[in-house]
Design an enzyme around this catalytic site. Structure first.
Site, short mmCIF file in Angstrom:
data_model
loop_
_atom_site.label_atom_id
_atom_site.label_comp_id
_atom_site.label_asym_id
_atom_site.label_seq_id
_atom_site.Cartn_x
_atom_site.Cartn_y
_atom_site.Cartn_z
CB ALA A 31 144.64 -29.74 -4.55
CB SER A 32 143.11 -27.24 0.06
OG SER A 32 144.32 -26.65 0.38
CB THR A 33 139.01 -29.73 -1.23
OG1 THR A 33 138.96 -29.01 -2.50
CG2 THR A 33 139.24 -28.76 -0.29
#
Length: 206
Positions: free
Chosen positions: A9-11
């Protein structure tokens, strides 16, 4: 052959393990067991992802790299995507993505050499296409975001992202203690650019 699942996931605010059940069901439906999980919160537009490259280091020839979608593996620029593909090819790893049906044959055994080579070529082409689409989607979203910020600034409504004061204070404290940047990033989840900015701030106030 080992199946190694990669989830991203990106963050840190997003759930990187969201796809675990889907990946387990996909593997179980083909009589496979996922031998190891690699999970990280990093942008798919970055080539430097510690867990992804730990997975590749752990792989033996013929192992499967299993992902939910191709964009979990790559939102990379073309040159970085070529670098990652070269690493995958060097280790003779088979990429299987749930959203890439041509890759699913890699999880089956018994295919003759000609059939396997045909599917290999088809899969490589489709993998390139989906990686390019993922990058275009990333670029389009960034452009729309920049346009939205520009309009908000022009209207006097944009004040920027609020600073995470508590986290940044902890980072500055770790910098003062002389902790390595890699350790600080691992502990705080901050980007290297944020760390660099806070290091400059600390130097200016010293």
């Amino acid at each position: 052959m080992f199946v190694r699942a990669y989830m991203r996931a990106s963050t840190r605010d997003q759930d990187a393990e969201r796809a675990r059940k889907q990946l387990e069901e996909f593997a179980a439906g083909r009589g496979l067991t996922i031998a190891a999980w690699y999970v990280e919160n990093e942008s798919g537009a970055k080539l430097d992802r510690p867990e992804l490259f730990r997975l590749l280091r752990d792989c033996q020839p013929g192992d499967v790299l299993l992902v939910e979608q191709v964009d979990r593996l790559s939102r990379l620029r073309a040159d970085d995507w070529r670098t990652l593909k070269a690493q995958i090819a060097e280790r003779r790893v088979k990429v299987v993505a749930l959203d890439l049906p041509t890759s699913h044959q890699f999880s089956a055994s018994g295919a003759d050499d000609i059939t396997e080579r045909i599917f290999d070529a088809m899969n490589a082409m489709m993998l390139d296409v989906l990686a390019a689409v993922a990058r275009k989607d990333y670029d389009d979203r960034r452009r729309r975001q920049a346009q939205g910020i520009g309009k908000a600034k022009a209207a006097g409504r944009y004040s920027g992202r609020p600073e995470n004061v508590k986290r940044n204070a902890a980072i500055i404290r770790m910098l003062k203690e002389g902790q390595p940047w890699s350790s600080i990033q691992a502990a705080s989840g901050c980007s290297r650019s944020t760390l660099s900015r806070l290091a400059r701030r600390l130097k200016e106030t010293a």
